[in-house]
Design a protein around this motif. Structure first.
Motif, PDB file in Angstrom:
ATOM      1  N   MET A   1      45.530  54.698  44.290  1.00 41.74           N
ATOM      2  CA  MET A   1      44.529  53.678  44.457  1.00 41.74           C
ATOM      3  C   MET A   1      44.767  52.839  45.716  1.00 41.74           C
ATOM      4  O   MET A   1      43.839  52.221  46.214  1.00 41.74           O
ATOM      5  N   GLN A   2      45.997  52.816  46.198  1.00 39.97           N
ATOM      6  CA  GLN A   2      46.266  52.028  47.393  1.00 39.97           C
ATOM      7  C   GLN A   2      45.450  52.529  48.584  1.00 39.97           C
ATOM      8  O   GLN A   2      45.116  51.746  49.467  1.00 39.97           O
ATOM      9  N   ASP A   3      45.088  53.806  48.618  1.00 38.08           N
ATOM     10  CA  ASP A   3      44.245  54.316  49.695  1.00 38.08           C
ATOM     11  C   ASP A   3      42.834  53.732  49.630  1.00 38.08           C
ATOM     12  O   ASP A   3      42.132  53.687  50.631  1.00 38.08           O
ATOM     13  N   MET A   4      42.447  53.280  48.457  1.00 40.28           N
ATOM     14  CA  MET A   4      41.134  52.678  48.275  1.00 40.28           C
ATOM     15  C   MET A   4      41.163  51.175  48.543  1.00 40.28           C
ATOM     16  O   MET A   4      40.150  50.506  48.459  1.00 40.28           O
ATOM     17  N   GLY A   5      42.343  50.631  48.828  1.00 38.83           N
ATOM     18  CA  GLY A   5      42.450  49.221  49.135  1.00 38.83           C
ATOM     19  C   GLY A   5      42.638  48.339  47.919  1.00 38.83           C
ATOM     20  O   GLY A   5      42.341  47.154  47.958  1.00 38.83           O
ATOM     21  N   THR A   6      43.153  48.918  46.839  1.00 37.70           N
ATOM     22  CA  THR A   6      43.396  48.122  45.635  1.00 37.70           C
ATOM     23  C   THR A   6      44.635  48.647  44.925  1.00 37.70           C
ATOM     24  O   THR A   6      44.971  49.825  45.018  1.00 37.70           O
ATOM     25  N   THR A  40      37.529  51.985  29.748  1.00 40.43           N
ATOM     26  CA  THR A  40      36.848  51.823  31.034  1.00 40.43           C
ATOM     27  C   THR A  40      37.740  50.999  31.951  1.00 40.43           C
ATOM     28  O   THR A  40      38.107  49.870  31.612  1.00 40.43           O
ATOM     29  N   GLN A  41      38.100  51.568  33.085  1.00 42.02           N
ATOM     30  CA  GLN A  41      38.893  50.861  34.092  1.00 42.02           C
ATOM     31  C   GLN A  41      37.945  50.417  35.205  1.00 42.02           C
ATOM     32  O   GLN A  41      37.160  51.215  35.715  1.00 42.02           O
ATOM     33  N   HIS A  42      38.012  49.127  35.564  1.00 42.15           N
ATOM     34  CA  HIS A  42      37.151  48.548  36.591  1.00 42.15           C
ATOM     35  C   HIS A  42      37.981  48.308  37.854  1.00 42.15           C
ATOM     36  O   HIS A  42      39.000  47.620  37.795  1.00 42.15           O
ATOM     37  N   TYR A  43      37.517  48.865  38.957  1.00 40.11           N
ATOM     38  CA  TYR A  43      38.209  48.717  40.238  1.00 40.11           C
ATOM     39  C   TYR A  43      37.307  47.996  41.235  1.00 40.11           C
ATOM     40  O   TYR A  43      36.112  48.296  41.322  1.00 40.11           O
ATOM     41  N   LYS A  44      37.870  47.082  41.987  1.00 37.25           N
ATOM     42  CA  LYS A  44      37.186  46.451  43.111  1.00 37.25           C
ATOM     43  C   LYS A  44      37.939  46.898  44.361  1.00 37.25           C
ATOM     44  O   LYS A  44      39.086  46.523  44.566  1.00 37.25           O
ATOM     45  N   THR A  45      37.284  47.722  45.178  1.00 38.95           N
ATOM     46  CA  THR A  45      37.948  48.301  46.347  1.00 38.95           C
ATOM     47  C   THR A  45      37.218  47.902  47.622  1.00 38.95           C
ATOM     48  O   THR A  45      36.120  47.347  47.570  1.00 38.95           O
ATOM     49  N   GLY A  48      33.800  49.354  47.647  1.00 36.63           N
ATOM     50  CA  GLY A  48      32.865  48.927  46.602  1.00 36.63           C
ATOM     51  C   GLY A  48      33.523  48.932  45.240  1.00 36.63           C
ATOM     52  O   GLY A  48      34.702  49.256  45.093  1.00 36.63           O
ATOM     53  N   ASN A  49      32.764  48.551  44.252  1.00 40.00           N
ATOM     54  CA  ASN A  49      33.250  48.504  42.870  1.00 40.00           C
ATOM     55  C   ASN A  49      32.940  49.824  42.178  1.00 40.00           C
ATOM     56  O   ASN A  49      31.878  50.406  42.395  1.00 40.00           O
TER      57      ASN A  49
END
Length: 75
Positions: A1-6, A40-45, A48-49
């Motif tokens: 996920m670090q590649d996505m900025g989060t 459900t896992q919610h990511y803010k990157t 986008g979300n």
């Protein structure tokens, strides 16, 4: 996920659904009562979300809860 900025996420659990025909393998013993729960896992990157929704399975064994990895062989 670090590649996505989060590197964090929030999550929510759906209502548990009891299932009774889960086996350790095709010819294995039944596990008794197993619960399927939608997670459900919610990511803010920075892109986008987005949400990842995945069914998870758990069962209680000797007073401990166990997470099961459910997969099917390709037919």
């Amino acid at each position: 996920m670090q590649d996505m900025g989060t590197d964090t996420f929030t999550f929510e659990l759906g209502e548990p659904q009891a299932e009774y025909d889960i086996r350790t393998d095709q010819n294995g013993e039944e596990l008794g009562k197993v619960y399927r729960i939608a997670v459900t896992q919610h990511y803010k990157t920075r892109f986008g979300n987005f949400d990842i929704v995945q069914p998870c399975y758990v069962t209680q064994e000797d007073e401990k809860w166990r997470v099961l990895w459910i997969y099917k062989d390709k037919e």
